[in-house]
Design a protein around this motif. Structure first.
Motif, PDB file in Angstrom:
ATOM      1  N   ILE A 141       0.841  -1.200   0.000  1.00 45.58           N
ATOM      2  CA  ILE A 141       0.000   0.000   0.000  1.00 45.58           C
ATOM      3  C   ILE A 141       0.877   1.251   0.000  1.00 45.58           C
ATOM      4  O   ILE A 141       0.593   2.233  -0.696  1.00 45.58           O
ATOM      5  N   GLY A 142       1.970   1.197   0.759  1.00 42.44           N
ATOM      6  CA  GLY A 142       2.898   2.328   0.786  1.00 42.44           C
ATOM      7  C   GLY A 142       3.520   2.584  -0.571  1.00 42.44           C
ATOM      8  O   GLY A 142       3.689   3.742  -0.981  1.00 42.44           O
ATOM      9  N   ALA A 143       3.857   1.518  -1.296  1.00 39.69           N
ATOM     10  CA  ALA A 143       4.439   1.673  -2.633  1.00 39.69           C
ATOM     11  C   ALA A 143       3.466   2.393  -3.561  1.00 39.69           C
ATOM     12  O   ALA A 143       3.853   3.301  -4.316  1.00 39.69           O
ATOM     13  N   PHE A 144       2.203   2.005  -3.499  1.00 40.74           N
ATOM     14  CA  PHE A 144       1.189   2.642  -4.340  1.00 40.74           C
ATOM     15  C   PHE A 144       1.037   4.124  -3.981  1.00 40.74           C
ATOM     16  O   PHE A 144       0.966   4.991  -4.866  1.00 40.74           O
ATOM     17  N   ILE A 145       1.020   4.418  -2.687  1.00 38.98           N
ATOM     18  CA  ILE A 145       0.852   5.808  -2.241  1.00 38.98           C
ATOM     19  C   ILE A 145       2.037   6.672  -2.671  1.00 38.98           C
ATOM     20  O   ILE A 145       1.866   7.785  -3.196  1.00 38.98           O
ATOM     21  N   PHE A 146       3.240   6.171  -2.474  1.00 37.60           N
ATOM     22  CA  PHE A 146       4.425   6.972  -2.815  1.00 37.60           C
ATOM     23  C   PHE A 146       4.573   7.140  -4.325  1.00 37.60           C
ATOM     24  O   PHE A 146       5.024   8.195  -4.794  1.00 37.60           O
ATOM     25  N   ASP A 147       4.190   6.136  -5.094  1.00 41.88           N
ATOM     26  CA  ASP A 147       4.235   6.294  -6.551  1.00 41.88           C
ATOM     27  C   ASP A 147       3.197   7.314  -7.014  1.00 41.88           C
ATOM     28  O   ASP A 147       3.433   8.080  -7.956  1.00 41.88           O
ATOM     29  N   PHE A 148       2.058   7.334  -6.344  1.00 43.55           N
ATOM     30  CA  PHE A 148       1.045   8.339  -6.670  1.00 43.55           C
ATOM     31  C   PHE A 148       1.553   9.740  -6.320  1.00 43.55           C
ATOM     32  O   PHE A 148       1.368  10.698  -7.089  1.00 43.55           O
ATOM     33  N   LEU A 149       2.206   9.868  -5.169  1.00 45.93           N
ATOM     34  CA  LEU A 149       2.767  11.161  -4.773  1.00 45.93           C
ATOM     35  C   LEU A 149       3.855  11.601  -5.745  1.00 45.93           C
ATOM     36  O   LEU A 149       4.004  12.799  -6.031  1.00 45.93           O
ATOM     37  N   SER A 150       4.602  10.628  -6.255  1.00 47.83           N
ATOM     38  CA  SER A 150       5.637  10.951  -7.235  1.00 47.83           C
ATOM     39  C   SER A 150       5.029  11.552  -8.494  1.00 47.83           C
ATOM     40  O   SER A 150       5.551  12.518  -9.062  1.00 47.83           O
ATOM     41  N   LEU A 151       3.906  10.982  -8.921  1.00 48.42           N
ATOM     42  CA  LEU A 151       3.227  11.504 -10.106  1.00 48.42           C
ATOM     43  C   LEU A 151       2.645  12.886  -9.835  1.00 48.42           C
ATOM     44  O   LEU A 151       2.709  13.786 -10.685  1.00 48.42           O
ATOM     45  N   ALA A 152       2.103  13.067  -8.630  1.00 51.77           N
ATOM     46  CA  ALA A 152       1.438  14.329  -8.300  1.00 51.77           C
ATOM     47  C   ALA A 152       2.421  15.466  -8.063  1.00 51.77           C
ATOM     48  O   ALA A 152       2.112  16.633  -8.331  1.00 51.77           O
ATOM     49  N   THR A 153       3.622  15.134  -7.567  1.00 48.43           N
ATOM     50  CA  THR A 153       4.571  16.191  -7.186  1.00 48.43           C
ATOM     51  C   THR A 153       5.837  16.213  -8.039  1.00 48.43           C
ATOM     52  O   THR A 153       6.646  17.138  -7.894  1.00 48.43           O
ATOM     53  N   THR A 154       6.006  15.187  -8.885  1.00 51.66           N
ATOM     54  CA  THR A 154       7.228  15.010  -9.691  1.00 51.66           C
ATOM     55  C   THR A 154       8.477  14.948  -8.811  1.00 51.66           C
ATOM     56  O   THR A 154       9.568  15.330  -9.234  1.00 51.66           O
ATOM     57  N   ASN A 155       8.306  14.483  -7.590  1.00 55.45           N
ATOM     58  CA  ASN A 155       9.426  14.342  -6.659  1.00 55.45           C
ATOM     59  C   ASN A 155      10.043  12.958  -6.849  1.00 55.45           C
ATOM     60  O   ASN A 155       9.404  11.940  -6.595  1.00 55.45           O
ATOM     61  N   LEU A 156      11.291  12.908  -7.281  1.00 54.23           N
ATOM     62  CA  LEU A 156      11.954  11.651  -7.584  1.00 54.23           C
ATOM     63  C   LEU A 156      12.138  10.773  -6.345  1.00 54.23           C
ATOM     64  O   LEU A 156      12.131   9.541  -6.439  1.00 54.23           O
ATOM     65  N   SER A 157      12.296  11.393  -5.181  1.00 57.98           N
ATOM     66  CA  SER A 157      12.506  10.608  -3.960  1.00 57.98           C
ATOM     67  C   SER A 157      11.275   9.756  -3.641  1.00 57.98           C
ATOM     68  O   SER A 157      11.396   8.639  -3.118  1.00 57.98           O
ATOM     69  N   PHE A 158      10.086  10.266  -3.948  1.00 56.01           N
ATOM     70  CA  PHE A 158       8.872   9.474  -3.749  1.00 56.01           C
ATOM     71  C   PHE A 158       8.883   8.244  -4.664  1.00 56.01           C
ATOM     72  O   PHE A 158       8.493   7.147  -4.276  1.00 56.01           O
TER      73      PHE A 158
END
Length: 261
Positions: A25-42
């Motif tokens: 679930i965490g992987a899905f959330i962080f990948d979504f945040l990566s798409l939303a913020t373009t933050n590579l660390s996510f």
């Protein structure tokens, strides 16, 4: 039924499954945040969480497999449910594994990865629902005891017919139960006020283990849905079961208990 993969009667599978659930679930959330913020660390965090989830799921599958083959009663509704639970979890591991592989390709798309992981999270929820039902309804992994029942007892015998020594006279207290594996057949041995009795471990309603039930007043109570059977005749005393259970002859001789097949 008491888990075969446990530490001091606490089943290992429920302990371990919490980790892959959180990681996936965490992987899905962080990948979504990566798409939303373009933050590579996510994006990187999502990748490592996926790896951790796959690893954790495979580790949790080991005690899960032990309980699947050696704890869940055969030919029961729980066995069917456990099979679905296992297959869905394996499919989920495959999906997240594919997503990890796909990340490294030139054609990798965040939208595709999120779609795959989203499906995985849905499957994870379904598998979790089935797993919860196995514990709370089918009581898989639960070592419930009642007054004077004593600890869970279980023995294996290769002999399939004739006179089989299965216990000593004082091994069980009154209302105590023991599960016998006789050449692959599961038979419950119990002790009533009148003496020892033996009957099929398989409830005729949904296949619950009667050796894991409650024996009182010459009646065995199925732990799954509450069916009652007379342990001497096998007749149904209370539903939802409609068919009787098979009973077997038992002899007591020289301080020993014998099953006659």
């Amino acid at each position: 039924m008491k888990s075969k993969a446990h530490i001091k009667t606490h089943p290992l599978h429920p302990i371990l499954v919490a980790f892959p659930i959180a990681f996936f679930i965490g992987a899905f959330i962080f990948d979504f945040l990566s798409l939303a913020t373009t933050n590579l660390s996510f994006w990187q965090t999502g990748y490592y969480l996926s790896i951790a989830g796959i690893t954790g799921a495979l580790l949790a599958a080991v005690p899960g497999a032990v309980d699947y083959f050696f704890t869940v009663p055969p030919n029961s509704s729980a066995k069917k449910r456990a099979t679905k639970h296992a297959l869905i979890n394996l499919l989920n591991v495959f999906l997240f594994g594919f997503a990890v592989y796909y990340r490294g390709t030139e054609a990798a798309s965040t939208y595709v990865i999120l779609t795959i992981e989203g499906i995985g999270v849905i499957l994870l929820s379904i598998a979790g629902w089935l797993g919860g039902t196995l514990v709370h309804r089918n009581q898989i992994g639960i070592d419930h005891r009642y007054a004077q029942a004593g600890k869970w007892k279980e023995s294996y015998f290769e002999q399939s017919s004739g006179k089989i020594e299965v216990a000593t006279i004082d091994e069980l207290k009154v209302n105590g139960l023991k599960l016998l594996h006789v050449a692959g057949k599961r038979i419950a041995l119990g002790r009533t006020e009148k003496g020892y009795v033996a009957f099929d471990d398989h409830c005729t309603h949904k296949g619950g283990s009667l050796a894991d039930g409650v024996l009182m007043c010459n009646t065995i109570h199925c732990p799954w849905h509450g069916s009652h059977f007379d342990v001497e005749t096998g007749k149904v005393k209370a539903g939802p079961a409609k068919q009787p259970i098979a009973t077997y002859q038992v002899a007591e001789q020289d301080g020993k208990v014998f099953l006659l097949l």
